[in-house]
Write an enzyme that holds these catalytic residues in place. Structure first.
Site, mmCIF file in Angstrom:
data_model
loop_
_atom_site.group_PDB
_atom_site.id
_atom_site.type_symbol
_atom_site.label_atom_id
_atom_site.label_comp_id
_atom_site.label_asym_id
_atom_site.label_seq_id
_atom_site.Cartn_x
_atom_site.Cartn_y
_atom_site.Cartn_z
ATOM 1 N N TRP A 1 14.813 28.292 -9.600
ATOM 2 C CA TRP A 1 13.410 28.193 -9.803
ATOM 3 C C TRP A 1 13.086 27.753 -11.264
ATOM 4 O O TRP A 1 12.011 26.963 -11.566
ATOM 5 C CB TRP A 1 12.651 29.487 -9.511
ATOM 6 C CG TRP A 1 11.047 29.473 -9.611
ATOM 7 C CD1 TRP A 1 10.120 29.202 -8.816
ATOM 8 C CD2 TRP A 1 10.355 29.883 -10.810
ATOM 9 N NE1 TRP A 1 8.745 29.296 -9.330
ATOM 10 C CE2 TRP A 1 9.008 29.744 -10.677
ATOM 11 C CE3 TRP A 1 10.799 30.059 -12.233
ATOM 12 C CZ2 TRP A 1 8.190 29.727 -11.715
ATOM 13 C CZ3 TRP A 1 9.754 30.466 -13.328
ATOM 14 C CH2 TRP A 1 8.351 30.247 -13.096
ATOM 15 N N HIS A 2 13.821 28.330 -12.327
ATOM 16 C CA HIS A 2 13.603 27.808 -13.787
ATOM 17 C C HIS A 2 13.947 26.348 -13.910
ATOM 18 O O HIS A 2 13.337 25.729 -15.019
ATOM 19 C CB HIS A 2 14.278 28.665 -14.453
ATOM 20 C CG HIS A 2 13.780 30.091 -14.691
ATOM 21 N ND1 HIS A 2 14.055 31.107 -13.833
ATOM 22 C CD2 HIS A 2 12.902 30.494 -15.566
ATOM 23 C CE1 HIS A 2 13.244 32.180 -14.164
ATOM 24 N NE2 HIS A 2 12.616 31.846 -15.402
ATOM 25 N N GLY A 3 14.640 25.794 -13.256
ATOM 26 C CA GLY A 3 14.996 24.235 -13.410
ATOM 27 C C GLY A 3 16.034 23.854 -12.452
ATOM 28 O O GLY A 3 16.963 24.381 -11.941
#
Lengths: 488, 512
Positions: free
Chosen positions: A333-335
């Site tokens: 989700w973060h990248g």
């Protein structure tokens, strides 16, 4: 547009609050919020407003269909949830993860390389998904009005960078009734504290990281890969340690500041969002860290991925598998890059170890457990910052002097000394110290009317004004400064 | 008396008889009796509307200072006539309000540019920035302040025979001596001439790039990296100039080093600062400047000999007029003339000066505490200065006549360097009628050349000065032919001699 920008502070916000205050009923106020939210979004991404409108429309429609089906027809209801989830995830998958997925098989084609990431897509997608699921679970009623769902998804307080606000927690206040001004004072204070945290602390920590360990904007530039590697491999040991410390502070201050501002802005109009950060650097285990860091994301994955997969109710091996999935997704989700997945799985490993082996030890030894948590999180930021693994590896080696560089250099010592008070103050801000001081002063002055009044004047009058003016000074003449979590 | 009031009284004490204090809670005796217990907070609040209104009013009152401040600053920010348009200290124009286009709107550029304009031209900008500078000075200990970084730092190649044999300071042609090995020159295309078609820097634009600063006490140092490709391009341009003027003129190249390379020891620069060693860069670049009529002049060594004297400004990237004088003495050695002693010049003190490093420093208080002194040396002789920005230069007209050294004693502290040649203009001419021949020199320079060219008036009747950043009338050979020029001198600094944009402008002037 960003909260920590002069155009927001001295054009958007005054106009929004003024228009809001002139409205006589809740519907009018909500319409004002909607218009300003869409304007806020369009300011940064004119074209992608349509995507926001589309995704809201899909989920509004799906929720209405679910509501119309009786609860006993679970499969039919779930089909609509799947429809909403698949369309939402397909859209976010395309815009955010297409390049990543194609790169697994080779060089992505040009049309994939050129895909732009819409601002806030990870946040509003998750909010909308939570809305549909909550309707299916009968935790919330579906909204008949499309613009209600659109307002919930696009509300400028949290659309761009969180916190991820669940529909069921905000619906009553957003569409029911809310107090107009009851929490105005605390909202103003919270907003200005967040603003100062971002502009006066986080931004400077960010500049320091850039000076010591390659600027953020250069890291993603493939043309500079060789120059970046050269710069990092020549950094003295102290530059690497100080740079990563500054990064750890920057990312916490930056992200928590945004949540502070969102919560403050919400309180100004009578909306109460849940806390998103609770001094995570005071944690004594990784388990605790993730209960204090980006709490809205953690609870989202808990409620919508971990528990539906069975949570810890289906035996030890299944629990570990469930945790693996959750943490891989959290990282992802973060990248859209392998280093983020590894970052998530890095924490997964420690979480499992803590759950099975370390729990008792950590509970007994407070100082060691605190140091342990800090060290684990600190090294985790290396994985997080450097998508290019060779750069991350160089930094890791640099921490232990394995790049053949001296312990320090004239320039590094000077640079660190130039920022030593700021770093110390940022560390203090990361602790609950100021909150404790505030409460202590409040209690101390409560018994005397004059002192209590003076405390109120300082806390809700002088302090916000001072922070606002100092933040304005820092913003003037500086360049555009987006939040780090903008890319998510 | 209901329970709620009783509890309130226990917590806060009974209100005193008579007049209520400002911060006291209002009495609740007029509250309606509750009909039934309710869970809903809103209903609970409804039971005491007076209290709710009071607490809301209190909350609003508390926040009033914030809203008043917000409103005031907003009004000030939108009073458009109050917004600055020029950053005098930074010597640049501030951002303009963007022009509308549908493309720009859809791409988000239009709004981003409005953002930039709003921030860049914020009312009271200078005051806000001073407050910010004070804030930044509290970030840490400032005995040594570092800012920026070195930037690109290519390795410096060593030429096969980078020796004084190629330095023609005695005027001899090295090619006459076949036993002296010559370095391999950079590949050069056939010398061709082009009519003027190059770029020039627009008014208000600046080619000054400030990669880094180190401030120790009251002195700022900018320290160098090395962009090899651009530097080689510059050397090639000088070589080409020599080829184009072969048989007509001598071509001299002076490259002024960074002040840090002169004032700080090589050992410190190499081992502590880790910056590029300019001595080696200049050896390399000047070694590439070849040709029978090309004379690279190594000024760095002459400056280092005198680095105990005030030869570089502490707050500016320029050399002082004294530093320019020592560079002139190095040129004299290369040109085979005797330097006119400085004692024959009249000193003119422009007063205190705060230069580009002061403007570029994030924390400039230490520099402001001990400003520079800008001293000019007025050359002896019957000398007139002409200045023009339009490059409409002909042998009959050089521009407007101006004082030889422009009096900046009453000007702001950042303006003092403009006393030389009245600042940077496209074209200047210094005509010394005390010299009775038609000798002429053409100087292509950036601002480093401004104090330097005065010393040339003692050796030439006409000193023609083209600022290569702005001059765009005619090419070098056109000028040489039209004005009867004997020598051509390129005066630059290392920073610009290895910067693509400025090297391109030099090439445009040469006509290649």
């Amino acid at each position: 547009m960003v909260f920590s920008g002069l155009i927001f502070l001295y054009a958007f916000l005054p106009l929004c609050l003024l228009t809001y205050a002139l409205c006589k009923n809740m519907t009018a106020r909500n319409i004002v919020l909607l218009i300003f939210s869409l304007l806020f979004y369009a300011w940064g991404e004119p074209k992608f407003v349509l995507l926001l409108l589309l995704m809201s429309a899909i989920d509004w429609f799906a929720a209405l269909r679910i509501q119309k089906i009786e609860p006993r027809f679970k499969r039919a209801r779930r089909r609509w949830v799947i429809f909403a989830a698949v369309t939402n995830l397909a859209l976010i998958g395309w815009f955010k993860y297409a390049k990543f997925l194609f790169s697994v098989f080779g060089d992505p084609p040009a049309f994939v390389q050129n895909i732009a990431l819409p601002i806030g897509i990870s946040f509003y997608t998750f909010q909308l998904l939570s809305y549909v699921v909550d309707v299916e679970r009968q935790d919330a009623e579906a909204e008949k009005e499309y613009w209600h769902v659109l307002l919930y998804a696009s509300l400028f307080h949290q659309c761009i960078a969180g916190p991820i606000v669940r529909y069921k927690t905000i619906a009553a206040e957003l569409f029911g009734s809310r107090s107009a001004y009851k929490d105005m004072g605390s909202g103003v204070l919270r907003f200005t504290v967040g603003l100062a945290k971002k502009v006066l602390l986080a931004n400077v920590c960010g500049e320091l990281v850039g000076t010591l360990l390659v600027a953020e904007e250069n890291l993603g530039n493939a043309a500079l890969a060789e120059a970046n590697l050269q710069a990092l491999s020549q950094a003295p040991v102290s530059a690497v340690w100080a740079g990563m410390l500054a990064y750890a502070l920057q990312i916490y201050l930056d992200f928590s500041a945004y949540s502070d501002m969102a919560i403050g802005l919400g309180r100004m109009v009578g909306l109460h969002y849940q806390e998103n950060f609770d001094h995570p650097y005071c944690s004594r285990s990784i388990t605790e860290f993730w209960r204090r860091w980006h709490m809205s994301l953690g609870t989202f994955f808990r409620d919508y991925v971990y528990i539906p997969l069975g949570g810890s109710r289906k035996g030890g091996k299944r629990t570990i598998f469930n945790l693996f999935v959750v943490w891989a997704l959290t990282g992802l989700w973060h990248g859209a890059s392998w280093n983020f997945v590894l970052w998530g799985l890095y924490f997964f490993v420690f979480l499992v170890i803590e759950k099975h082996f370390l729990k008792g030890f950590l509970e007994k030894h407070r100082l060691i457990s605190h140091l342990y948590a800090l060290v684990v999180v600190y090294f985790g930021w290396i994985l997080f910052r450097y998508s290019d693994m060779s750069l991350g590896g160089t930094v890791l080696k640099g921490l232990f002097g394995l790049n053949g560089n001296p312990l320090t250099s004239f320039t590094t010592t000077a640079i660190v000394k130039n920022h030593i008070f700021l770093l110390g103050f940022s560390i203090l801000v990361s602790t609950p110290l100021f909150r404790i001081i505030g409460r202590w002063l409040g209690n101390l002055t409560a018994h005397d009317r004059f002192l209590a009044g003076a405390y109120q004047v300082v806390a809700y009058g002088i302090l916000p004004v001072t922070l606002l003016l100092l933040s304005t000074a820092a913003l003037v003449g500086s360049t555009y400064n987006p939040f780090m979590y903008f890319q998510f | 008396m209901n329970n709620e009031y009783k509890n309130y009284k226990v917590k806060h004490g009974a209100p005193p008889a008579g007049r209520r204090g400002r911060h006291e809670a209002p009495p609740v005796r007029k509250v309606r009796e509750p009909v039934a217990e309710v869970q809903n907070e809103e209903a609970a609040v409804c039971r005491m509307p007076v209290q709710r209104r009071a607490s809301e009013k209190r909350a609003l009152r508390q926040s009033m200072p914030f809203f008043v401040t917000l409103a005031l600053v907003t009004v000030l920010a939108w009073l458009i006539p109050l917004r600055p348009t020029v950053a005098e200290g930074e010597k640049r124009e501030l951002a303009h309000f963007p022009e509308f286009s549908m493309d720009a709107l859809l791409e988000g550029d239009y709004f981003a540019d409005i953002d930039t304009w709003f921030s860049d031209t914020f009312t009271g900008r200078n005051t806000w920035m001073q407050v910010n500078q004070t804030l930044e000075s509290m970030h840490g200990m400032n005995d040594v302040v570092m800012q920026g970084n070195i930037g690109q730092q290519d390795a410096i190649p060593v030429l096969p025979s980078a020796s004084d044999d190629t330095m023609k300071d005695d005027g001899e042609n090295p090619d006459d001596d076949a036993s002296v090995p010559t370095p391999t020159p950079a590949p050069t295309p056939e010398p061709t001439e082009k009519p003027w078609g190059g770029d020039s820097v627009g008014e208000g634009e600046s080619l000054n790039r400030l990669e880094n600063l180190m401030i120790i006490g009251d002195t700022a140092y900018e320290y160098p990296g090395f962009i090899r490709d651009a530097g080689e391009q510059y050397s090639a341009a000088i070589t080409r100039a020599g080829q184009l003027l072969d048989g007509k003129c001598r071509v001299f190249s002076l490259i002024a080093p960074f002040g840090a390379s002169v004032m700080l020891s090589r050992d410190f620069r190499e081992n502590e600062l880790g910056c590029t060693i300019e001595e080696d860069v200049l050896t390399y670049l000047e070694g590439l400047m070849t040709g029978p009529n090309v004379y690279p002049v190594r000024v760095i060594d002459r400056l280092i000999e005198h680095n105990s004297e005030y030869i570089f400004f502490r707050t500016d990237h320029h050399w002082t007029a004294l530093g320019a004088y020592y560079a002139y003495t190095a040129w004299c050695d290369a040109a085979g003339v005797s330097a006119v002693p400085l004692s024959r010049y009249e000193e003119f003190d422009q007063g205190e000066y705060l230069g580009t490093y002061y403007e570029g420093a994030e924390n400039a208080d230490a520099l402001a505490a001990n400003p520079d002194q800008c001293i000019a040396y007025v050359p002896p002789g019957d000398i007139s200065l002409y200045v023009t920005d339009y490059s409409e230069d002909t042998p009959e007209y050089f521009g407007e006549e101006m004082p030889l050294i422009f009096d900046e004693t009453e000007a702001p502290l950042g303006f003092k360097y403009f006393g030389f040649l009245v600042g940077d203009h496209a074209f200047n001419a210094l005509i010394n009628d005390s010299i009775q021949d038609d000798s002429a020199v053409l100087v292509y320079k950036n601002s480093m050349g401004n104090p330097f060219v005065y010393y040339l008036t003692q050796h030439y009747h006409s000193v023609y000065v083209c600022d290569y950043r702005y001059y765009e009338t005619r090419t070098m050979t056109e000028f040489v032919d039209l004005f009867g020029v004997d020598d051509v001198i390129f005066v630059n600094n290392t920073s610009q001699a290895e910067w693509y944009d400025s090297v391109d402008l030099v090439e445009s002037c040469i006509g290649w």
